[in-house]
Write a protein that holds these residues in place. Structure first.
Motif, PDB file in Angstrom:
ATOM      1  N   ASP A  11       0.823  -1.214   0.000  1.00 44.91           N
ATOM      2  CA  ASP A  11       0.000   0.000   0.000  1.00 44.91           C
ATOM      3  C   ASP A  11       0.855   1.262   0.000  1.00 44.91           C
ATOM      4  O   ASP A  11       0.503   2.273   0.592  1.00 44.91           O
ATOM      5  CB  ASP A  11      -0.944   0.014   1.203  1.00 44.91           C
ATOM      6  CG  ASP A  11      -0.219  -0.159   2.534  1.00 44.91           C
ATOM      7  OD1 ASP A  11       1.026  -0.102   2.551  1.00 44.91           O
ATOM      8  OD2 ASP A  11      -0.907  -0.339   3.554  1.00 44.91           O
ATOM      9  N   ALA A  17      -5.710   3.842  -3.182  1.00 44.15           N
ATOM     10  CA  ALA A  17      -6.652   3.556  -2.109  1.00 44.15           C
ATOM     11  C   ALA A  17      -8.076   3.659  -2.650  1.00 44.15           C
ATOM     12  O   ALA A  17      -8.375   4.478  -3.515  1.00 44.15           O
ATOM     13  CB  ALA A  17      -6.457   4.536  -0.961  1.00 44.15           C
ATOM     14  N   TYR A  19     -12.050   3.779  -1.028  1.00 40.78           N
ATOM     15  CA  TYR A  19     -12.737   3.990   0.244  1.00 40.78           C
ATOM     16  C   TYR A  19     -11.735   4.232   1.369  1.00 40.78           C
ATOM     17  O   TYR A  19     -11.930   3.799   2.512  1.00 40.78           O
ATOM     18  CB  TYR A  19     -13.644   2.806   0.586  1.00 40.78           C
ATOM     19  CG  TYR A  19     -14.951   2.792  -0.185  1.00 40.78           C
ATOM     20  CD1 TYR A  19     -15.804   3.893  -0.156  1.00 40.78           C
ATOM     21  CD2 TYR A  19     -15.319   1.686  -0.936  1.00 40.78           C
ATOM     22  CE1 TYR A  19     -16.996   3.887  -0.861  1.00 40.78           C
ATOM     23  CE2 TYR A  19     -16.515   1.671  -1.646  1.00 40.78           C
ATOM     24  CZ  TYR A  19     -17.349   2.780  -1.603  1.00 40.78           C
ATOM     25  OH  TYR A  19     -18.532   2.770  -2.302  1.00 40.78           O
ATOM     26  N   GLY A  20     -10.627   4.876   1.035  1.00 41.88           N
ATOM     27  CA  GLY A  20      -9.641   5.254   2.036  1.00 41.88           C
ATOM     28  C   GLY A  20      -8.781   4.123   2.554  1.00 41.88           C
ATOM     29  O   GLY A  20      -8.054   4.298   3.533  1.00 41.88           O
ATOM     30  N   LYS A  21      -8.836   2.963   1.913  1.00 30.85           N
ATOM     31  CA  LYS A  21      -8.032   1.840   2.374  1.00 30.85           C
ATOM     32  C   LYS A  21      -7.386   1.138   1.188  1.00 30.85           C
ATOM     33  O   LYS A  21      -7.812   1.293   0.045  1.00 30.85           O
ATOM     34  CB  LYS A  21      -8.888   0.851   3.169  1.00 30.85           C
ATOM     35  CG  LYS A  21      -9.991   0.203   2.343  1.00 30.85           C
ATOM     36  CD  LYS A  21     -10.981  -0.580   3.192  1.00 30.85           C
ATOM     37  CE  LYS A  21     -10.368  -1.752   3.893  1.00 30.85           C
ATOM     38  NZ  LYS A  21     -11.360  -2.579   4.602  1.00 30.85           N
ATOM     39  N   SER A  22      -6.351   0.376   1.471  1.00 28.18           N
ATOM     40  CA  SER A  22      -5.693  -0.390   0.419  1.00 28.18           C
ATOM     41  C   SER A  22      -6.706  -1.336  -0.216  1.00 28.18           C
ATOM     42  O   SER A  22      -7.368  -2.117   0.474  1.00 28.18           O
ATOM     43  CB  SER A  22      -4.520  -1.179   1.001  1.00 28.18           C
ATOM     44  OG  SER A  22      -3.885  -1.936   0.004  1.00 28.18           O
ATOM     45  N   LYS A  23      -6.831  -1.273  -1.532  1.00 31.99           N
ATOM     46  CA  LYS A  23      -7.924  -1.969  -2.209  1.00 31.99           C
ATOM     47  C   LYS A  23      -7.850  -3.487  -2.099  1.00 31.99           C
ATOM     48  O   LYS A  23      -8.877  -4.164  -2.203  1.00 31.99           O
ATOM     49  CB  LYS A  23      -7.975  -1.556  -3.678  1.00 31.99           C
ATOM     50  CG  LYS A  23      -6.691  -1.789  -4.443  1.00 31.99           C
ATOM     51  CD  LYS A  23      -6.779  -1.205  -5.845  1.00 31.99           C
ATOM     52  CE  LYS A  23      -5.491  -1.388  -6.620  1.00 31.99           C
ATOM     53  NZ  LYS A  23      -5.584  -0.838  -7.991  1.00 31.99           N
ATOM     54  N   TYR A  25      -7.648  -5.231   0.363  1.00 39.08           N
ATOM     55  CA  TYR A  25      -8.358  -5.709   1.553  1.00 39.08           C
ATOM     56  C   TYR A  25      -9.866  -5.491   1.464  1.00 39.08           C
ATOM     57  O   TYR A  25     -10.603  -5.885   2.373  1.00 39.08           O
ATOM     58  CB  TYR A  25      -7.800  -5.023   2.802  1.00 39.08           C
ATOM     59  CG  TYR A  25      -6.325  -5.264   2.985  1.00 39.08           C
ATOM     60  CD1 TYR A  25      -5.838  -6.531   3.284  1.00 39.08           C
ATOM     61  CD2 TYR A  25      -5.405  -4.229   2.820  1.00 39.08           C
ATOM     62  CE1 TYR A  25      -4.481  -6.763   3.425  1.00 39.08           C
ATOM     63  CE2 TYR A  25      -4.044  -4.455   2.960  1.00 39.08           C
ATOM     64  CZ  TYR A  25      -3.590  -5.723   3.258  1.00 39.08           C
ATOM     65  OH  TYR A  25      -2.244  -5.955   3.388  1.00 39.08           O
ATOM     66  N   ARG A  58      -1.820  -7.149   8.432  1.00 41.66           N
ATOM     67  CA  ARG A  58      -3.106  -7.122   7.733  1.00 41.66           C
ATOM     68  C   ARG A  58      -3.260  -8.341   6.822  1.00 41.66           C
ATOM     69  O   ARG A  58      -4.360  -8.887   6.676  1.00 41.66           O
ATOM     70  CB  ARG A  58      -3.243  -5.833   6.930  1.00 41.66           C
ATOM     71  CG  ARG A  58      -3.258  -4.578   7.777  1.00 41.66           C
ATOM     72  CD  ARG A  58      -3.509  -3.347   6.938  1.00 41.66           C
ATOM     73  NE  ARG A  58      -4.891  -3.294   6.462  1.00 41.66           N
ATOM     74  CZ  ARG A  58      -5.354  -2.342   5.656  1.00 41.66           C
ATOM     75  NH1 ARG A  58      -4.540  -1.402   5.211  1.00 41.66           N
ATOM     76  NH2 ARG A  58      -6.618  -2.352   5.277  1.00 41.66           N
TER      77      ARG A  58
END
Length: 331
Positions: A11, A17, A19-23, A25, A58
């Motif tokens: 990441d 990203a 939705y603000g997160k590493s895709k 996940y 993660r």
């Protein structure tokens, strides 16, 4: 002896990203995207081990569910991420050589031709047959680095069936040979690639919908003096052909694309990377549909069950069924 698969799930830097997160996940059908990729690799007969590089904590959580672990039949290794994409790939390759997830080593002289299969962790519609077809074609090509492409026809099935309908339209590279999209599959002898750093640069600027990205890449290549003005013009022509294609100006797109061929691209990239390079075209298309936006994620999540079923059927039609021993284990 099989081939190790390296799944990039980092990441940092070039990773986008959603939705603000590493895709990797993001979840679809109860599993993170990266888990879908790991599961599909279990049935690829050429792959003997899976190495996933990213945030170890993660990843251990994402890959630790019973839904996934019950399907694992190959060694699964998690490698801590580095500062960027190329560092992730190179350091994981070094750990493949050492067999130790915590410490790698450089290749010995007799290991310079060691091959690895590299792929992105955000292609949930990938199938084992698509992996296998790409690997076998790469081995036949016998070069130091291959990049997968899929033709537009293999991805047009994901487009909205009607105006306002649910679907995904993607951007293509337009060349005289046709319209193509890179499919996130790579096969390489990493120790034989002279300029790994340029792969990172090209990857960071890969979103061909954005003129500034293409312009910046052209200027950097021009400044490098590797190919000079000719290479800058090559990327510019592909960009403008792509713009025309997306705006529905098909005749103009074909006219602009006439100046560029896959062979010209192959020779140019070989020169840029200082290695023997070629493209491998696979017809399945599932690996070409990665997730870069929230809208794409929502559409794939909505259509996943049917699209995956369609991809599996298409893969069998194009590449044949999985080896019987693997089919038996899936039942």
């Amino acid at each position: 002896m099989g081939i190790p698969a390296i799944v990039t799930a980092g990441d940092s830097r070039a990773a986008k990203a959603v939705y603000g997160k590493s895709k990797v996940y993001l979840e679809i059908d109860g599993l993170p995207l990266v888990a879908h990729v790991v599961r599909a690799l279990q049935d690829c007969p050429e792959v003997d081990a899976v190495w996933v590089v990213g945030d170890t904590e993660r990843l251990e959580q994402a890959l630790g569910s019973q839904q996934l672990t019950s399907t694992l039949r190959k060694p699964l290794h998690i490698v801590p991420q580095q500062r960027d994409l190329i560092s992730n790939a190179w350091e994981t390759y070094r750990r493949v050589l050492s067999g130790d997830v915590t410490k790698g080593r450089d290749p010995n002289p007799d290991e310079l031709d060691t091959e690895v299969f590299l792929l992105s962790g955000d292609v949930p519609l990938a199938t084992p047959q698509e992996f296998s077809s790409f690997i076998k074609a790469s081995q036949v090509a016998n070069v130091d680095y291959t990049l997968g492409l899929c033709p537009a026809e293999s991805l047009d099935i994901f487009r909205p069936e009607q105006t306002g309908g649910s679907g995904i339209s993607v951007a293509y590279f337009n060349v005289r040979d046709g319209r193509f999209r890179q499919n996130n599959l790579h096969y390489a002898r990493p120790a034989r690639i002279g300029r790994l750093d340029r792969i990172e640069e090209m990857y960071e600027l890969r979103h061909q919908r954005r003129f500034w990205n293409m312009f910046t890449l052209a200027i950097r290549i021009l400044a490098s003096r590797v190919g000079g003005f000719k290479i800058a013009m090559l990327f510019s022509m592909m960009h403008f052909a792509g713009v025309a294609d997306r705006k529905g100006r098909k005749k103009l797109a074909r006219f602009l694309a006439r100046a560029v061929t896959l062979e010209i691209n192959r020779a140019t990239i070989s020169k840029i990377l200082d290695t023997r390079f070629t493209f491998i075209v696979t017809e399945s298309g599932g690996c070409g549909l990665d997730i870069d936006t929230e809208e794409e994620y929502e559409v794939i999540r909505e259509r996943f069950t049917q699209w995956l079923k369609d991809q599996k059927a298409r893969s069998i039609e194009l590449h044949g069924p999985l080896p019987q021993r693997l089919e038996d284990q899936r039942q």
